[in-house]
Design an enzyme around this catalytic site. Structure first.
Site, PDB file in Angstrom:
ATOM      1  N   CYS A 102       0.841  -1.204   0.000  1.00 44.43           N
ATOM      2  CA  CYS A 102       0.000   0.000   0.000  1.00 44.43           C
ATOM      3  C   CYS A 102       0.873   1.249   0.000  1.00 44.43           C
ATOM      4  O   CYS A 102       0.626   2.201  -0.746  1.00 44.43           O
ATOM      5  CB  CYS A 102      -0.915   0.016   1.226  1.00 44.43           C
ATOM      6  SG  CYS A 102      -2.072  -1.356   1.327  1.00 44.43           S
TER       7      CYS A 102
ATOM      8  N   ASP B 237      30.065  20.056  18.755  1.00 47.79           N
ATOM      9  CA  ASP B 237      29.087  21.129  18.898  1.00 47.79           C
ATOM     10  C   ASP B 237      28.432  21.513  17.579  1.00 47.79           C
ATOM     11  O   ASP B 237      27.594  22.402  17.534  1.00 47.79           O
ATOM     12  CB  ASP B 237      29.719  22.362  19.555  1.00 47.79           C
ATOM     13  CG  ASP B 237      30.875  22.928  18.739  1.00 47.79           C
ATOM     14  OD1 ASP B 237      31.044  22.510  17.576  1.00 47.79           O
ATOM     15  OD2 ASP B 237      31.606  23.787  19.255  1.00 47.79           O
TER      16      ASP B 237
ATOM     17  N   ASP C 103      33.283  21.380  14.582  1.00 51.87           N
ATOM     18  CA  ASP C 103      33.386  19.944  14.345  1.00 51.87           C
ATOM     19  C   ASP C 103      32.548  19.481  13.161  1.00 51.87           C
ATOM     20  O   ASP C 103      32.436  18.276  12.917  1.00 51.87           O
ATOM     21  CB  ASP C 103      32.943  19.181  15.602  1.00 51.87           C
ATOM     22  CG  ASP C 103      33.785  19.551  16.803  1.00 51.87           C
ATOM     23  OD1 ASP C 103      35.003  19.345  16.754  1.00 51.87           O
ATOM     24  OD2 ASP C 103      33.217  20.072  17.783  1.00 51.87           O
TER      25      ASP C 103
ATOM     26  N   ASP D  70      34.712  15.607  20.811  1.00 53.44           N
ATOM     27  CA  ASP D  70      35.396  16.877  20.993  1.00 53.44           C
ATOM     28  C   ASP D  70      35.566  17.088  22.495  1.00 53.44           C
ATOM     29  O   ASP D  70      34.855  16.483  23.299  1.00 53.44           O
ATOM     30  CB  ASP D  70      34.550  17.984  20.377  1.00 53.44           C
ATOM     31  CG  ASP D  70      35.174  19.354  20.573  1.00 53.44           C
ATOM     32  OD1 ASP D  70      36.402  19.461  20.451  1.00 53.44           O
ATOM     33  OD2 ASP D  70      34.423  20.304  20.859  1.00 53.44           O
TER      34      ASP D  70
END
Length: 723
Positions: free
Chosen positions: A15, A599, A603, A406
């Site tokens: 479907c 963050d 990064d 980080d």
């Protein structure tokens, strides 16, 4: 542009595929994705595409469709209609079964009752015939063929004068349709629970808000009429209707709907506030910055709602099987009837075996296996402040073998403070701080904020200012070249550092070296404390069998100090954003499945090239394009929660796919009578219909067990299994 539609009547992947194909056939539509669990269709199309054309295209193939911008039928009404169909079917089925098995005759009455049940459930036939004509049969085609064959055969016997009770089985058609309707109704009620997180979020935004006019008067207006720049009054106990900035007032705001944090956050003039959060005890005047779909609250709802629209890679095998499922089942049914007939068991019994094969087969269980688990998991994640962008991100996090983090803002608070100031002879402490502040003004890096909070107000504007990611900043002050940054920046500028810059009191601290006219004139030392839950998060990830490492642009001494405090055993320091990205890429080339946590700004390259990017502490920036998973607040334990929840979701998907496959592998031969020569077992078509309904219910129920997932910080259920 994106448009969303409510689709009714879908029951399986067939479907969903037909709806997607119909939508893609409309001019201007570039992409169409169905969320089978939520019953939604998401369409990416040209800005001039008429929503009515998409609605008409879907309706032409037998499904209900409403543009969500219009008045779509509430799920409660749809569920109520399904309940009435089940009730009427049961009321007709009871006398039908009594007449057939009680020896009362009334064959015409039996046929009339069976036709009545078929009429109540006519949608199986309309959608089934439509799918057959289009060459894309699904579950409705199997049901309509099974029930239709039983009805037609009974009617032919009656009209041709073969009125023996054994020659007719209208109750089989009635039981098939009724049992499957009951199963689908129960399934719909169960799957409806999977979307409750979205529903709860949707109800949190107030319908009306208090807007302040330029004259200071209050007026009650619909929330969706607010515009950027409007001033809104929020009283204690009211929910904030928009993303904005506090212009006047003080209060504590409960942001748990966005961050999962139970403790209220103090808000004062200048603080940012978000739509859907609860104002606890003060009066706030909020200047609107974002409204409607642009708000963080709407982004949360959109991410949770759309999560199940994207298929996880683990579901691809199921999709391939579902694509050929119905034709194969029809072929098996035909072969079954032929074999039983040829072996001399009579065509009545042969036909009953074929009907049983048709109705016991369950493509909808395959179709629900993945999206229902993803939807439940997305809802659980949203309640904990963990947002999955799609099923691919969930699977990637669940399969991850390595977590790269980080340091600043992830493992540490991201709020360093200046602890030491070392100035060259002839340069005063205040002069050094002033020069650093002049260079760092306007920057938003945590170390820059630490400098500006410790230094006097900048008294000069740096010209030709140039930020060097991961290293520092360069510029000219009064025509003299100056710089503030890391050891690497000083080396690149050929600035000689004195021995005192490596004094023992600086070990484990972040150093910002200051140079003027090519000469070192001093340095500032800052510390950034680890987050309270960082060590527990790292330990939880290690216990889950994952490799945990730190990638940071900071110096090695500082990185090792933080690593020692948090339990990270592998440290790679002094990396630029590009070097982080290269490191993550090389890990992937070595076979590691990397979850990169950062963050989402410096990064971003590493986040984008990891198996899955995790943006931590995103707050209002929930739509970070480089991340597949967004953690709404800055708790490192959420990294572990996201990974363990992803593993639990992936486990449920695998279990559901196994249940769906094994059910069909066992049920189809059983219905065909393969075990009859061994143990004399024959499955009546009505029992086959009941089994088919229960199979889907089992898949949904198994997915709902995800609700038992517990916070890993509490050492409760939800412990990870190694892949």
């Amino acid at each position: 542009m994106e448009q969303n539609f409510k689709i009714t009547g879908m029951s399986c992947t067939g479907c969903a595929a037909r709806v997607e194909k119909a939508a893609r056939g409309v001019e201007g539509v570039q992409e169409a994705q169905v969320n089978l669990v939520a019953g939604n269709l998401r369409v990416i199309c040209a800005s001039n595409t008429d929503a009515r054309q998409i609605v008409d295209a879907v309706r032409r193939i037998g499904f209900g469709a409403e543009h969500l911008a219009a008045a779509a039928p509430p799920p409660a009404k749809e569920s109520a209609a399904a309940g009435w169909r089940v009730l009427v079917s049961l009321l007709l089925l009871i006398p039908l079964v009594a007449l057939h098995h009680g020896g009362y005759g009334f064959l015409w009455g039996q046929l009339v009752l069976a036709v009545g049940i078929a009429g109540v459930n006519y949608r199986f036939f309309t959608r089934g015939v439509s799918s057959l004509l289009q060459g894309e049969p699904g579950m409705d085609a199997l049901v309509s063929m099974g029930a239709g064959v039983a009805l037609i055969d009974s009617a032919l016997h009656l009209f041709l004068g073969s009125e023996g009770a054994d020659a007719m089985y209208p109750e089989t058609a009635g039981m098939i349709l009724t049992f499957i309707s009951v199963g689908k109704w129960l399934e719909a009620r169960a799957t409806h629970r999977t979307g409750r997180a979205v529903e709860k979020l949707s109800r949190l935004l107030p319908f009306e808000s208090t807007r302040l006019t330029p004259a200071g008067d209050e007026e009650r207006v619909p929330t969706d009429s607010l515009r950027v720049g409007d001033l809104v009054l929020v009283r204690p106990g009211e929910r904030i209707p928009v993303d904005g900035e506090v212009e006047q007032g003080n209060s504590a705001v409960d942001e748990s709907t966005l961050t999962g944090e139970s403790m209220p956050v103090e808000k004062t003039t200048g603080s940012r506030v978000f739509a859907g959060t609860l104002n606890a005890d003060g009066v706030l005047r909020v200047r609107t910055r974002k409204v409607g779909e642009d708000s963080a609250f709407s982004a949360v709802i959109r991410l949770v709602r759309d999560a199940a629209s994207h298929k996880a890679p683990v579901a691809r095998l199921a999709d391939k099987v579902a694509g050929i499922f119905v034709p194969v089942v029809v072929g098996i049914a035909c072969i079954t009837a032929a074999v039983w007939g040829i072996l001399g068991f009579g065509w009545e019994l042969a036909l009953a075996r074929a009907v049983a094969v048709l109705v016991i087969s369950c493509p909808c269980a395959l179709g629900l296996a993945t999206p229902v688990a993803i939807m439940v998991g997305a809802g659980i994640g949203a309640g904990k402040g963990i947002l999955f962008r799609n099923g691919e991100a969930m699977e990637a996090a669940g399969r991850a073998t390595c977590v790269a983090m980080d340091k600043t803002g992830t493992l540490t608070l991201g709020e360093p403070r200046i602890t030491d100031v070392l100035a060259r002879e002839g340069v005063s402490r205040d002069e050094l701080l002033q020069l650093a502040a002049n260079l760092e003004q306007g920057a938003n890096h945590p170390l820059a904020r630490a400098v500006l909070s410790a230094a006097p107000v900048p008294d000069a504007t740096a010209e030709r200012l140039r930020a060097i990611p991961g290293r520092g900043v360069q510029g000219e002050i009064s025509g003299v070249p100056c710089a503030a940054g890391s050891v690497r920046l000083m080396e690149e500028m050929h600035v000689v550092l004195p021995a005192e810059a490596e004094a023992p009191q600086f070990v484990g601290k972040t150093l910002l070296h200051i140079a003027r006219d090519g000469k070192w004139i001093g340095c500032l030392a800052a510390t950034d404390a680890p987050r309270p839950t960082a060590a527990a998060a790292v330990r939880t990830l290690h216990d889950a069998g994952m490799r945990v490492l730190m990638l940071t642009g900071d110096n090695a001494h500082t990185a090792r100090t933080v690593a020692s405090a948090t339990g990270v055993s592998e440290v790679h320091a002094a990396l630029s954003p590009q070097e982080k990205e290269e490191f993550v890429r090389k890990l992937g080339e070595k076979g590691e499945r990397v979850a990169m946590v950062g963050d989402g700004v410096n990064d971003a390259p590493a986040l984008a090239h990891a198996s899955v990017g995790i943006a931590i502490g995103a707050g209002a920036d929930v739509a970070a394009e480089s991340a597949g998973i967004i953690l709404m607040h800055s708790d490192p334990m959420d990294i572990a929660r996201a990974v363990l929840l992803s593993r639990a979701i992936l486990r449920k998907i695998r279990q559901n796919l196994f249940l769906a496959f094994i059910y069909n592998v066992i049920a189809i031969p059983l219905a065909a009578g393969v075990f009859f020569p061994v143990c004399g077992l024959l499955l009546p078509p009505a029992v086959a219909a009941a089994a088919m309904g229960l199979s889907s219910l089992c898949v949904v129920g198994n997915a709902l067990l995800l609700r038992r997932f517990r916070d890993p910080a509490g050492n409760l259920q939800g412990r990870a299994e190694k892949n």
